[in-house]
Write a protein that holds these residues in place. Structure first.
Motif, PDB file in Angstrom:
ATOM      1  N   GLY A 160     -26.600 -45.242  23.670  1.00 41.49           N
ATOM      2  CA  GLY A 160     -26.674 -44.106  24.580  1.00 41.49           C
ATOM      3  C   GLY A 160     -25.315 -43.578  24.993  1.00 41.49           C
ATOM      4  O   GLY A 160     -25.222 -42.523  25.639  1.00 41.49           O
ATOM      5  N   ALA A 161     -24.245 -44.295  24.655  1.00 44.70           N
ATOM      6  CA  ALA A 161     -22.894 -43.891  25.048  1.00 44.70           C
ATOM      7  C   ALA A 161     -22.212 -43.121  23.928  1.00 44.70           C
ATOM      8  O   ALA A 161     -22.466 -43.344  22.736  1.00 44.70           O
ATOM      9  CB  ALA A 161     -22.072 -45.119  25.414  1.00 44.70           C
ATOM     10  N   ARG A 162     -21.344 -42.203  24.306  1.00 43.30           N
ATOM     11  CA  ARG A 162     -20.588 -41.424  23.323  1.00 43.30           C
ATOM     12  C   ARG A 162     -19.771 -42.372  22.445  1.00 43.30           C
ATOM     13  O   ARG A 162     -19.227 -43.375  22.948  1.00 43.30           O
ATOM     14  CB  ARG A 162     -19.664 -40.452  24.058  1.00 43.30           C
ATOM     15  N   PRO A 163     -19.685 -42.091  21.129  1.00 43.03           N
ATOM     16  CA  PRO A 163     -18.874 -42.947  20.255  1.00 43.03           C
ATOM     17  C   PRO A 163     -17.457 -43.106  20.798  1.00 43.03           C
ATOM     18  O   PRO A 163     -16.827 -42.135  21.242  1.00 43.03           O
ATOM     19  CB  PRO A 163     -18.895 -42.195  18.919  1.00 43.03           C
ATOM     20  N   GLY A 164     -16.982 -44.329  20.794  1.00 43.11           N
ATOM     21  CA  GLY A 164     -15.672 -44.626  21.352  1.00 43.11           C
ATOM     22  C   GLY A 164     -15.736 -45.150  22.770  1.00 43.11           C
ATOM     23  O   GLY A 164     -14.757 -45.663  23.306  1.00 43.11           O
ATOM     24  N   SER A 165     -16.911 -45.003  23.400  1.00 38.44           N
ATOM     25  CA  SER A 165     -17.108 -45.544  24.743  1.00 38.44           C
ATOM     26  C   SER A 165     -18.266 -46.527  24.691  1.00 38.44           C
ATOM     27  O   SER A 165     -18.909 -46.701  23.664  1.00 38.44           O
ATOM     28  CB  SER A 165     -17.388 -44.423  25.744  1.00 38.44           C
ATOM     29  N   LYS A 166     -18.558 -47.130  25.812  1.00 35.34           N
ATOM     30  CA  LYS A 166     -19.684 -48.060  25.870  1.00 35.34           C
ATOM     31  C   LYS A 166     -20.282 -48.055  27.276  1.00 35.34           C
ATOM     32  O   LYS A 166     -19.612 -47.665  28.243  1.00 35.34           O
ATOM     33  CB  LYS A 166     -19.248 -49.476  25.483  1.00 35.34           C
ATOM     34  N   PRO A 167     -21.531 -48.464  27.397  1.00 34.08           N
ATOM     35  CA  PRO A 167     -22.149 -48.520  28.728  1.00 34.08           C
ATOM     36  C   PRO A 167     -21.378 -49.459  29.648  1.00 34.08           C
ATOM     37  O   PRO A 167     -20.800 -50.452  29.211  1.00 34.08           O
ATOM     38  CB  PRO A 167     -23.559 -49.046  28.449  1.00 34.08           C
TER      39      PRO A 167
END
Length: 384
Positions: A160-167
């Motif tokens: 669910g998080a934008r690529p390159g980021s994480k929850p």
């Protein structure tokens, strides 16, 4: 007033296991809980009594002392009278621990208060309505179905998080997925309202799934329909429903069968029914009748003087049920068809026949004769 035996209070034997003790207390608590019995002093007394019994019997050391010395073995150490539950703050052996373990299931805690981390959710079941021709339903078939269903987003790999980021860890439950609410001396455990039991929140959502971690797609599946299915039957395809969350199992797909109306046959259980028109002459004189079946053609011998509604049963020409057993029958019900669009000669012949039959109506038309006699008697009774 002397205290009752703790085992008697919970309705269990002295050799009861820990699971049996917990189950007995849960049953008593659900029955006598103050929230379920407001302003009921007797229920409140029984609830406190059961609570005290559970606190002793669920603790192996206290239980051993009670079994050996009775109530004297557990009094004086914080267990006597009302002071026995002074530890409402949740210390070791305190009632909050008991409540989190037992009442979490009652009030939606979802599996006990001692488990942390994100909750795992099974995927939703899906339903697909499949319409079949009678022939396919009876013989069985394989069909391909297309239906919309969710799948893990490939862009964010389901996070669910934008690529390159994480929850990020949920700031409300600190990654536990559950929160505890204090109401008086009760602690209620429930899914975290911010992360909905996930334990994580998405601060930078994926542009394709908008933070959901799933996208919808058209799926195609081959469904093997067994022979003999009928309207109302369903086929379960395990694991073909919505995907689960946090590693949970996928739901199932249920294919519900609807058999289309047939131009000739009507199904009733394992039997097939049909109406077969026959001519006036065949009904009167008898003859050979050719009828359809799902396997081809069959011959039926029509005896002379056959009346409308006469049923002929062809054994084993019906449906073999999907649940096994003998095949049903084909029931052919004849309908005498009145001739239409008669020419002059045909009218003359029928008039001659009618006149000859009318001369001895009781012999040739017994039902009409009996009916007319009944009508005459009815009107005679009205006059008297």
């Amino acid at each position: 007033m002397a205290k009752r035996d703790y085992y008697e209070i919970l309705g269990i034997q002295k050799n009861a296991s820990e699971a049996e003790i917990k189950k007995a207390f849960k049953r008593m608590a659900m029955k006598y809980h103050p929230d379920r019995n407001p302003d009921d002093e007797e229920a409140d007394r029984l609830f406190k009594e059961a609570r005290e019994a559970y606190d002793v019997l669920s603790d192996s050391q206290k239980r051993a002392a009670y079994d050996q010395f009775g109530h004297a073995g557990v009094e004086g150490g914080g267990m006597g009278g009302g002071g026995g539950f002074g530890g409402f703050g949740g210390g070791a052996g305190g009632f909050n621990d008991i409540f989190g373990d037992i009442f979490g299931d009652i009030f939606g805690g979802g599996g006990g208060g001692r488990r942390g981390g994100p909750q795992v959710f099974r995927g939703a079941d899906l339903r697909y309505n499949l319409s079949l021709d009678l022939e396919d339903a009876v013989a069985g078939t394989t069909v391909k179905i297309r239906f919309p269903a969710a799948k893990a987003c490939e862009t964010c790999e389901g996070s669910g998080a934008r690529p390159g980021s994480k929850p990020q860890e949920c700031p409300t439950c600190h990654g536990q997925g559950q929160v505890r609410m204090q109401q008086g001396f009760f602690t209620i455990q429930q899914p975290c309202p911010q992360c909905h039991g996930q334990g994580q929140v998405v601060t930078d959502p994926c542009p394709d799934c908008h933070g959901q971690g799933r996208v919808e797609e058209e799926r195609t599946l081959s469904v093997k329909v067994p022979a003999g299915v009928d309207t109302g039957d369903r086929i379960r395809l395990a694991g073909e429903g919505e995907p689960g969350e946090n590693g949970g199992p996928a739901g199932d797909l249920y294919v519900h069968i609807q058999v289309k109306p047939h131009s000739i046959f009507r199904r009733e259980g394992n039997d097939l029914h049909c109406e077969v028109p026959i001519s006036f002459a065949t009904a009167a004189l008898g003859g050979e009748l050719e009828v359809p079946t799902l396997e081809g053609k069959a011959s039926v011998k029509v005896p002379a003087e056959t009346q409308t509604g006469k049923a002929f049963r062809l054994r084993g020409k019906g449906v073999q049920s999907v649940r096994g057993g003998d095949a049903g029958d084909l029931v052919c019900r004849v309908v005498v068809e009145t001739p239409v669009k008669l020419n002059e000669r045909q009218r003359e012949l029928l008039e001659e026949l009618e006149e000859s039959l009318h001369q001895d109506r009781a012999t040739h038309r017994p039902r009409a004769h009996s009916w007319l006699d009944g009508v005459k008697n009815f009107f005679d009774s009205l006059k008297s």
